[in-house]
Motif scaffolding. Structure first.
Motif, PDB file in Angstrom:
ATOM      1  N   GLU A   1       0.830  -1.201   0.000  1.00 34.66           N
ATOM      2  CA  GLU A   1       0.000   0.000   0.000  1.00 34.66           C
ATOM      3  C   GLU A   1       0.867   1.254   0.000  1.00 34.66           C
ATOM      4  O   GLU A   1       1.986   1.234   0.516  1.00 34.66           O
TER       5      GLU A   1
ATOM      6  N   SER B   1      -5.631  -2.794   2.749  1.00 36.49           N
ATOM      7  CA  SER B   1      -5.803  -1.376   2.478  1.00 36.49           C
ATOM      8  C   SER B   1      -6.090  -0.603   3.755  1.00 36.49           C
ATOM      9  O   SER B   1      -6.728  -1.102   4.678  1.00 36.49           O
TER      10      SER B   1
ATOM     11  N   THR C   1      -4.192  -2.873   8.704  1.00 35.22           N
ATOM     12  CA  THR C   1      -3.091  -2.305   7.925  1.00 35.22           C
ATOM     13  C   THR C   1      -1.787  -3.045   8.168  1.00 35.22           C
ATOM     14  O   THR C   1      -1.013  -3.288   7.227  1.00 35.22           O
TER      15      THR C   1
END
Length: 203
Positions: free
Chosen positions: A123, A153, A148
């Motif tokens: 990410e 995401s 995370t």
């Protein structure tokens, strides 16, 4: 001893705590109040028109506490394998738990001390994450990763869902069978004036 200790009370951690506590597990969440969600303004979280990050976090905590989860302030400094489960230290406090879910957002500080493998994040601006499989399992049996820090995401709706998913996997392992959390649905008589649709989820 707690069934599950969760590191972090952001969307992933609080969602995991909500599901685990609602399933009747003894749950504690240790949170240092540094979630990046606290800086957010959210308009893309399903079921919520708009909300500040701090409000979302507080609501999540309250939902978990409603079902019996305990919320403790502190920064988890180490997770050590014990004779039965794990010993988790946060400052002067220590906790015993059968399973640990790490939902610490951006912080991988625990990884080396706890013997957890990491990998490069995919990410934007997330450099390093814990190396966890699709179920949330890390390389250390009994330690799981969600949100995370597990490489999903950063969007709150996704991290919250990931926390719920990992919690269900841990609950299933504790129960020895697949766990499903269905809220009951009130079924109306066929001739009732109220014609709102209702799906019977079977409890």
């Amino acid at each position: 001893m707690f069934d599950i200790l969760i590191v972090g009370a952001g969307p992933a951690g609080a969602s995991a705590a909500l599901f685990a506590a609602k399933a009747g597990k003894k749950v504690v969440v240790v949170d240092n109040d540094k979630s990046m969600t606290k800086r957010a303004w959210v308009e893309n979280h399903y079921g919520v028109m708009e909300i500040t990050g701090p409000e979302l976090i507080e609501t999540g905590k309250k939902q978990a506490v409603k079902f019996g989860a305990e919320i403790e302030e502190g920064t988890v400094e180490n997770i050590e394998k014990a004779e039965s489960g794990f010993t988790v230290t946060a400052g002067e406090k220590s906790y015993s738990a059968k399973h640990v879910i790490v939902a610490a957002g951006l912080s991988t500080d625990l990884a080396e001390k706890a013997g957890l493998k990491t990998k490069e994040g995919t990410e934007p601006r997330i450099k390093t994450v814990l190396d966890a499989d699709a179920d949330g399992r890390t390389n250390v049996e009994g330690i799981w990763a969600a949100g995370t820090i597990a490489g999903v995401s950063v969007h709150t709706i996704i991290t919250a869902g990931d926390g719920a998913k990992v919690a269900i996997n841990v609950i299933s392992e504790l129960n020895g069978e697949r766990y499903v959390d269905h809220d009951f649905c009130l079924l109306y008589p066929a001739d009732a004036a109220d014609d709102r649709p209702c799906i019977d989820l079977g409890g």
